[in-house]
Scaffold this motif. Structure first.
Motif, short mmCIF file in Angstrom:
data_model
loop_
_atom_site.label_atom_id
_atom_site.label_comp_id
_atom_site.label_asym_id
_atom_site.label_seq_id
_atom_site.Cartn_x
_atom_site.Cartn_y
_atom_site.Cartn_z
N GLU A 17 -2.99 -10.20 -6.31
CA GLU A 17 -2.43 -10.64 -7.59
C GLU A 17 -1.46 -9.64 -8.21
O GLU A 17 -0.63 -10.01 -9.05
CB GLU A 17 -3.56 -10.92 -8.58
N ARG A 18 -1.52 -8.35 -7.81
CA ARG A 18 -0.63 -7.35 -8.41
C ARG A 18 0.71 -7.22 -7.69
O ARG A 18 1.59 -6.50 -8.15
CB ARG A 18 -1.31 -5.97 -8.42
N VAL A 19 0.88 -7.87 -6.56
CA VAL A 19 2.12 -7.73 -5.78
C VAL A 19 3.23 -8.56 -6.43
O VAL A 19 3.09 -9.77 -6.61
CB VAL A 19 1.92 -8.18 -4.32
N THR A 20 4.33 -7.88 -6.77
CA THR A 20 5.47 -8.59 -7.36
C THR A 20 6.76 -8.41 -6.57
O THR A 20 7.73 -9.12 -6.81
CB THR A 20 5.71 -8.12 -8.81
N VAL A 21 6.77 -7.44 -5.64
CA VAL A 21 7.99 -7.19 -4.85
C VAL A 21 7.63 -7.19 -3.38
O VAL A 21 6.68 -6.54 -2.96
CB VAL A 21 8.65 -5.84 -5.23
N PHE A 56 -6.14 -1.96 -0.95
CA PHE A 56 -4.90 -2.47 -1.55
C PHE A 56 -5.21 -3.54 -2.59
O PHE A 56 -4.60 -3.59 -3.66
CB PHE A 56 -3.98 -3.01 -0.47
N GLY A 57 -6.16 -4.40 -2.29
CA GLY A 57 -6.55 -5.45 -3.23
C GLY A 57 -7.14 -4.90 -4.51
O GLY A 57 -6.98 -5.49 -5.59
N GLU A 58 -7.82 -3.76 -4.41
CA GLU A 58 -8.43 -3.14 -5.59
C GLU A 58 -7.46 -2.22 -6.32
O GLU A 58 -7.84 -1.59 -7.32
CB GLU A 58 -9.68 -2.35 -5.17
N GLY A 59 -6.24 -2.11 -5.84
CA GLY A 59 -5.23 -1.29 -6.51
C GLY A 59 -5.31 0.19 -6.21
O GLY A 59 -4.65 1.00 -6.87
N LYS A 60 -6.08 0.59 -5.20
CA LYS A 60 -6.19 2.01 -4.84
C LYS A 60 -4.92 2.51 -4.15
O LYS A 60 -4.69 3.72 -4.08
CB LYS A 60 -7.40 2.23 -3.94
N SER A 61 -4.15 1.61 -3.58
CA SER A 61 -2.85 1.97 -3.00
C SER A 61 -1.78 1.09 -3.63
O SER A 61 -2.07 0.00 -4.12
CB SER A 61 -2.87 1.81 -1.47
N HIS A 62 -0.55 1.59 -3.61
CA HIS A 62 0.52 0.92 -4.36
C HIS A 62 1.54 0.21 -3.47
O HIS A 62 2.11 -0.81 -3.87
CB HIS A 62 1.24 1.95 -5.24
N ILE A 63 1.81 0.76 -2.29
CA ILE A 63 2.81 0.18 -1.39
C ILE A 63 2.16 -0.05 -0.03
O ILE A 63 1.58 0.87 0.55
CB ILE A 63 4.04 1.09 -1.24
N LEU A 64 2.24 -1.27 0.45
CA LEU A 64 1.68 -1.63 1.76
C LEU A 64 2.83 -1.93 2.71
O LEU A 64 3.67 -2.80 2.46
CB LEU A 64 0.77 -2.86 1.63
N ILE A 65 2.88 -1.18 3.82
CA ILE A 65 3.90 -1.39 4.85
C ILE A 65 3.20 -1.99 6.05
O ILE A 65 2.16 -1.48 6.49
CB ILE A 65 4.56 -0.05 5.24
N GLN A 76 2.40 -3.77 -7.50
CA GLN A 76 2.35 -3.35 -6.10
C GLN A 76 3.50 -3.94 -5.30
O GLN A 76 4.13 -4.93 -5.70
CB GLN A 76 1.02 -3.76 -5.47
N VAL A 77 3.73 -3.32 -4.12
CA VAL A 77 4.88 -3.68 -3.29
C VAL A 77 4.41 -3.86 -1.85
O VAL A 77 3.54 -3.12 -1.37
CB VAL A 77 5.97 -2.59 -3.35
N ILE A 78 4.98 -4.84 -1.15
CA ILE A 78 4.74 -5.02 0.28
C ILE A 78 6.08 -4.93 1.00
O ILE A 78 7.06 -5.57 0.60
CB ILE A 78 4.08 -6.38 0.59
N LEU A 79 6.14 -4.11 2.06
CA LEU A 79 7.34 -3.99 2.88
C LEU A 79 7.01 -4.44 4.30
O LEU A 79 6.02 -3.99 4.89
CB LEU A 79 7.85 -2.54 2.89
N PHE A 80 7.85 -5.31 4.83
CA PHE A 80 7.57 -5.95 6.12
C PHE A 80 8.59 -5.53 7.18
O PHE A 80 9.80 -5.58 6.96
CB PHE A 80 7.61 -7.47 5.96
N ARG A 81 8.06 -5.09 8.31
CA ARG A 81 8.89 -4.81 9.49
C ARG A 81 8.03 -5.11 10.70
O ARG A 81 7.00 -4.47 10.91
CB ARG A 81 9.34 -3.35 9.48
N ASN A 82 8.44 -6.07 11.49
CA ASN A 82 7.59 -6.53 12.60
C ASN A 82 7.76 -5.66 13.85
O ASN A 82 8.00 -6.16 14.95
CB ASN A 82 7.90 -7.99 12.93
N ARG A 83 7.65 -4.35 13.65
CA ARG A 83 7.72 -3.42 14.78
C ARG A 83 6.99 -2.14 14.38
O ARG A 83 7.36 -1.48 13.42
CB ARG A 83 9.17 -3.11 15.15
N ARG A 84 5.96 -1.80 15.15
CA ARG A 84 5.20 -0.59 14.82
C ARG A 84 5.82 0.63 15.51
O ARG A 84 6.71 0.51 16.34
CB ARG A 84 3.73 -0.75 15.22
N GLY A 85 5.30 1.80 15.18
CA GLY A 85 5.85 3.04 15.70
C GLY A 85 6.93 3.60 14.80
O GLY A 85 7.23 3.08 13.72
#
Length: 814
Positions: free
Chosen positions: A634-638, A613-622, A505-514
């Protein structure tokens, strides 16, 4: 009183209440001409004081035992004094709404002749009433009619006898009632029930239900037949219909009755034993206990994924064995979901969760349980749980103590949870443990100067290793036209692709919504701005609207520039919505979810997104900073941080500290187990010293450089900051009063500690022009002295006619 008032008020106790009223009780009292409020008794006097006016009487008492303890009142008084607010401000936020009854204006519509002449607005008011709504509150009437100020119209209708108005108390907390079932009194003995069962042979459904009831319900004693079971549970277990049970009740075999039940969830599963601490964790655990022998506060600096929660659990277990209570604080409601499920396995019903994600009735039940039971329990909560009625508090844990969410920003009291928690523990004679992978510079300074104890845990749990941090130069990529329109660099795209192919799984961070922070004209460069605030409107593609994030004002997207009528507009910058759009185009097979204030406005929505996301139902969290709050996947590597520059280039002396903490915390979500994670930071200045320190994980170096800088300019922790915020609709009035205010302060205090007045970066919010004056107070100066000076200056300012319409508040340790 639950009002922003400094004073306490004296009321007369009616003779019939003299034996009932004592400190800590809630009482209903009249206040003003018609209003009633829930006041809390602070002191009961033996003698009636001499006054020049007639004392009003207490209207009613609400409790038989105090709901506010002496230790709570002491904490309230400290908070009001330190954070320069009123005791009523503290009361208003501390006590759940269900415990604060107050009156509201109710309008009754009398019989009216259809020919009575009325204006359009008066007719709207009368039409709002119906047979089902013979009475309406003023607030409800305003919502139905959409008329702003109803009072003049209501007064006119009252004079004509068309309506009557009265003050009535709002309904407060009501206990939850559930329907239970039991045998009728004639059939509760075995010798009475057995012959009666033979009469049900032909009604086999009723017979089966009755037999099931006998097997499920608890007995009175060895020779007495069934006691009670809830109707809901009986029907669920047996699978019978409600009509079958109703038939048994009609025939007189059984009876329904109401029973008061708790709204709080119970935990019926077998509790798990605590896991054994690793050698490094055990060493840290012992060091914390050693610190507590000489210090009241201990700072735990543990690297990400080192197992701080496991250490907390062992400390909690020891406290519960001693019969003590524990307060476990978290910065955000979002984190409580994961932590609650983890703690519940070990603590069961000794865990209580308290935050605004639960209903007001549930929070009232937690409050009353603490007052009445006084049992060893763990309270897991956010800021508001500081105000609960603890009776035997032994330990306060402040997890992620560096987090800015611990600071109350919007309304008084504008307290910092970490500092308030230390004082709360001091009042109760308890210990405080502050934990973080990136401790605040203030806490580290307190540890270095001997005010706090400190211990470190530098080893990650198990086989875990720190993630690799890569800095990507977006300025160079854009110069070479490699990243002309894309938000993601080729390197980050490659890492995301590799992770998805391996089922990670992947997490992408941007501290601005919209979608985009601003909309600009291609011809005249004019941006679309809020009509109420001094900010640009943010484009939200999902709603296809421009929205102000300060006041909520919205407007449609214009098809041409409002200033020059040019037909072409362009989006400036990017937010989480735009990232989601690009990710969906680049990785269509991956399921992408977004976590920000637009997608998770409630606790339940946030819980659902994180659970999936924790159960792996989604792959990328923004997401925005909501994803940096101590979550464990535990599945997040990037992890990708798409714009580091926006975090560092901010007009605040804490900007570099917060940027470092935020990026390190977000990056720590990668590789939480035995796989090494990858953190990709996109920036236009990869050579920046702060990013170089981050890449080498040199937290101590960052702290040292920041402390040196703050010492030169006398910023905290070498001083205390108090910001005086002045607001007015007229900009000239704001400027004039702020200038005079600053001059008066310079006369009372040392000129060198008064800065301003000046305009903040956003100098108009909700039509009010904002001016700031900053005080840098020496650490040696007493809070009471500063408060006295500020009160004197405020009284002097009140002599100015133009100041009376100014809104003023203080922000301490902002």
């Amino acid at each position: 009183m639950p009002l922003p008032l400094d004073n306490t008020y004296t009321y007369c106790i009616p003779p019939e209440m003299e034996a009932l009223v004592r400190p800590g009780l809630r009482v209903i009292v009249p206040f003003g001409k018609k209003r009633y409020y829930t006041a809390i008794v602070k002191t009961a006097l033996d003698d009636i004081p001499s006054t020049s006016y007639a004392l009003k009487e207490i209207f009613a008492t609400l409790d038989s035992t105090p709901v506010l303890l002496p230790s709570q009142m002491k904490f309230w008084e400290w908070m009001a004094s330190y954070y320069l607010c009123r005791l009523g401000d503290v009361y208003r936020v501390a006590v759940p709404s269900g415990l604060k009854l107050e009156s509201e204006t109710v309008v009754y519509c009398n019989h009216i002749d259809s020919e009575t002449p009325l204006t359009i607005k008066e007719r709207l008011i009368i039409d709002a009433f119906s047979d089902a709504n013979s009475s309406l509150t003023v607030s409800r009437l305003e919502r139905i009619t959409r008329i702003g100020n109803l009072i003049p119209l209501l007064n006119k209708l009252m004079q004509q006898g068309i309506i009557t108005v009265s003050e009535e108390l709002k309904k407060g907390f009501v206990s939850k009632k559930e329907t239970y079932v039991r045998l009728h009194a004639d059939y509760r003995r075995e010798e009475d029930l057995t012959p009666a069962l033979s009469q049900l042979k032909r009604a086999w459904q009723q017979e089966n239900l009755l037999h099931a009831y006998i097997g499920l319900a608890e007995p009175f004693s060895a020779n007495t037949l069934p006691k009670e079971i809830s109707k809901k549970r009986l029907l669920k277990v047996t699978g019978a219909g409600a009509s079958v049970l109703d038939s048994l009740v009609k025939r007189g075999w059984m009876e329904y009755y109401g029973k008061e039940t708790s709204r709080l969830q119970s935990y019926a599963a077998t509790l798990q034993p605590l896991g054994k601490l690793t050698p490094p964790q055990q060493t840290t655990f012992n060091e914390i206990k050693s610190v507590f022998e000489t210090k009241q506060v201990c700072l735990l600096h543990g690297v990400p994924s080192c197992g701080k929660t496991e250490i907390y659990l062992h400390l909690v277990s020891e406290m519960l064995e001693q019969g003590k209570q524990v307060l476990y604080l978290l910065p955000e409601i979002a984190i409580t979901t994961q932590i609650t499920s983890r703690l519940r396995h070990f603590l069961g019903d000794r865990l209580r969760v308290y935050h605004s994600g639960f209903s007001d009735a549930e929070r009232v039940e937690v409050w009353c349980e603490l007052v009445n039971r006084r049992a060893p329990v763990v309270i897991l909560g956010v800021r508001s749980s500081l105000f609960l009625p603890f009776t035997n508090l032994g330990l306060v844990i402040v997890d992620e103590e560096h987090d800015t969410s611990y600071k109350q920003q919007d309304s008084a009291p504008r307290y910092h949870t970490r500092n308030a928690a230390v004082m709360l523990a001091h009042i109760h004679g308890a210990k405080t443990l502050l934990g973080s992978a990136t401790p605040s510079i203030d806490s580290i300074y307190n540890a270095k100067t001997g005010k706090y104890g400190m211990t470190s845990l530098k080893t990650r749990y198990g086989e875990g290793v720190s993630p690799q941090i890569h800095l990507v130069d977006t300025k160079e990529l854009k110069r070479k036209k490699i990243m002309k329109d894309n938000l993601l660099s080729p390197f980050l795209q490659q890492k995301i692709d590799e992770a998805l192919k391996h089922g990670e799984q992947v997490i992408l961070f941007r501290n601005r919504r919209g979608f985009a922070p601003a909309m600009e004209c291609k011809s005249c460069s004019q941006t679309i701005r809020c009509i109420h605030c001094d900010v640009s409107l943010t484009y939200h593609r999902q709603r296809n609207r421009l929205i102000c994030h300060y006041c909520g004002y919205t407007q449609p997207v214009p098809d041409r520039c409002p200033a020059c009528e040019h037909p072409e507009m362009k989006w400036m910058g990017f937010g989480t919505e735009k990232i989601e759009e690009e990710i969906t185009a680049l990785f269509p097979a991956a399921r992408t979810v977004r976590l920000d204030l637009d997608t998770a406005r409630t606790y339940r929505e946030c819980e659902r997104i994180l659970t999936d996301f924790g159960e792996g139902k989604s792959h990328i969290l923004i997401g925005t900073q909501m994803i940096s709050k101590g979550l464990d996947f535990e599945r997040v590597t990037v992890v990708g941080i798409l714009n580091a520059d926006g975090l560092m280039n901010f007009p605040d002396f804490r900007a570099h500290e917060r940027a470092f903490q935020l990026m390190m915390q977000v990056g720590a979500r990668a590789g939480r187990r035995d796989r090494q994670g990858v953190v990709v930071i996109q920036t236009s200045q990869p050579e920046h010293p702060l990013l170089q320190m981050l890449q080498s994980a040199s937290y101590e170096e960052m702290v040292s450089s920041q402390l040196n800088e703050r010492y030169l300019f006398k910023y905290p922790p070498y001083s205390r900051l108090i910001t005086i915020v002045l607001r007015h609709r007229d900009e000239t009035v704001s400027d004039e009063n702020a200038t005079v205010y600053a001059r008066f302060l310079q006369e009372e205090l040392d000129e060198s500690c008064v800065y301003g007045p000046f305009s903040p970066p956003v100098n108009r919010i909700q039509t009010l022009h904002v001016r700031h004056i900053i005080l840098k107070i020496k650490l040696s100066q007493r809070t009471a002295t500063v408060r006295t000076v500020l009160e004197n200056v405020y009284r002097r300012m009140q002599s100015l006619p133009s100041f009376k319409q100014m809104l003023v508040h203080y922000d301490v340790d902002n």
